[in-house]
Design a protein around this motif. Structure first.
Motif, PDB file in Angstrom:
ATOM      1  N   ILE A   6       0.894  -1.118   0.044  1.00  0.00           N
ATOM      2  CA  ILE A   6       0.122  -0.138   0.015  1.00  0.00           C
ATOM      3  C   ILE A   6       1.127   1.313   0.226  1.00  0.00           C
ATOM      4  CG2 ILE A   6      -1.903   1.344   1.178  1.00  0.00           C
ATOM      5  CD1 ILE A   6      -2.654  -1.569   2.313  1.00  0.00           C
ATOM      6  N   CYS A   8       1.051   5.764  -0.793  1.00  0.00           N
ATOM      7  CA  CYS A   8       0.292   6.976  -0.917  1.00  0.00           C
ATOM      8  C   CYS A   8       1.140   7.874  -2.080  1.00  0.00           C
ATOM      9  CB  CYS A   8       0.296   7.691   0.271  1.00  0.00           C
ATOM     10  SG  CYS A   8      -0.706   9.150   0.405  1.00  0.00           S
ATOM     11  N   SER A   9       0.455   8.517  -2.920  1.00  0.00           N
ATOM     12  CA  SER A   9       1.019   9.189  -3.741  1.00  0.00           C
ATOM     13  C   SER A   9       1.431  10.780  -3.389  1.00  0.00           C
ATOM     14  CB  SER A   9      -0.103   9.548  -4.948  1.00  0.00           C
ATOM     15  OG  SER A   9       0.460  10.518  -5.836  1.00  0.00           O
ATOM     16  N   ASP A  14      -2.978  12.993  -8.682  1.00  0.00           N
ATOM     17  CA  ASP A  14      -3.360  12.005  -7.622  1.00  0.00           C
ATOM     18  C   ASP A  14      -2.764  12.142  -6.301  1.00  0.00           C
ATOM     19  OD1 ASP A  14      -0.937  11.125  -8.293  1.00  0.00           O
ATOM     20  OD2 ASP A  14      -1.968   9.261  -9.162  1.00  0.00           O
ATOM     21  N   LEU A  17      -3.550  10.212  -2.813  1.00  0.00           N
ATOM     22  CA  LEU A  17      -4.682   9.045  -2.747  1.00  0.00           C
ATOM     23  C   LEU A  17      -3.873   7.756  -2.451  1.00  0.00           C
ATOM     24  CD1 LEU A  17      -6.279   9.735  -6.426  1.00  0.00           C
ATOM     25  CD2 LEU A  17      -7.260   9.760  -3.856  1.00  0.00           C
ATOM     26  N   TYR A  18      -4.420   6.789  -1.697  1.00  0.00           N
ATOM     27  CA  TYR A  18      -3.938   5.524  -1.441  1.00  0.00           C
ATOM     28  C   TYR A  18      -3.966   4.464  -2.660  1.00  0.00           C
ATOM     29  CZ  TYR A  18      -3.446   7.272   3.158  1.00  0.00           C
ATOM     30  OH  TYR A  18      -2.978   8.340   4.355  1.00  0.00           O
ATOM     31  N   MET A  19      -3.116   3.601  -2.755  1.00  0.00           N
ATOM     32  CA  MET A  19      -3.134   2.766  -3.884  1.00  0.00           C
ATOM     33  C   MET A  19      -2.433   1.558  -3.846  1.00  0.00           C
ATOM     34  SD  MET A  19      -2.209   5.286  -7.165  1.00  0.00           S
ATOM     35  CE  MET A  19      -2.250   7.031  -6.925  1.00  0.00           C
ATOM     36  N   CYS A  32      -2.833   0.952  -8.513  1.00  0.00           N
ATOM     37  CA  CYS A  32      -4.304   1.116  -8.807  1.00  0.00           C
ATOM     38  C   CYS A  32      -4.803   1.480  -7.794  1.00  0.00           C
ATOM     39  CB  CYS A  32      -4.809  -0.005  -9.699  1.00  0.00           C
ATOM     40  SG  CYS A  32      -4.889  -1.586  -8.888  1.00  0.00           S
ATOM     41  N   ASN A  33      -6.075   2.066  -7.647  1.00  0.00           N
ATOM     42  CA  ASN A  33      -6.775   2.286  -6.427  1.00  0.00           C
ATOM     43  C   ASN A  33      -8.154   1.791  -6.480  1.00  0.00           C
ATOM     44  OD1 ASN A  33      -8.088   4.201  -8.283  1.00  0.00           O
ATOM     45  ND2 ASN A  33      -7.574   5.689  -6.695  1.00  0.00           N
TER      46      ASN A  33
END
Length: 71
Positions: A6, A8-9, A14, A17-19, A32-33
């Motif tokens: 996991i 975070c950007s 983005d 956002l967590y991805m 991807c999220n």
């Protein structure tokens, strides 16, 4: 960066956002999220623009443990 990690950007449109890391390439990682970026169309991000989230930070954080007990 490992698959399934996991992240975070920290830059780009983005930001914040967590991805999830779903692939690796020589140029970076594919993330991807599930909402804006689905698994069929992952985004290629530079590793320098991502912050890796450790799931163990909360377990070892005494302040988080105190907050959990107060609730």
């Amino acid at each position: 960066m490992r698959l399934g990690r996991i992240v975070c950007s920290i830059s780009g449109h983005d930001k914040g956002l967590y991805m999830v890391v779903v692939g690796e390439t020589p140029d970076g990682v594919k993330v991807c999220n599930g909402k804006q970026r689905r698994l069929q169309n992952p985004k290629l991000k530079n590793v320098k623009h991502l912050y890796s989230i450790s799931l163990f930070e909360r377990k070892n954080n005494p302040k988080a443990e105190i907050k959990r007990r107060e609730k």
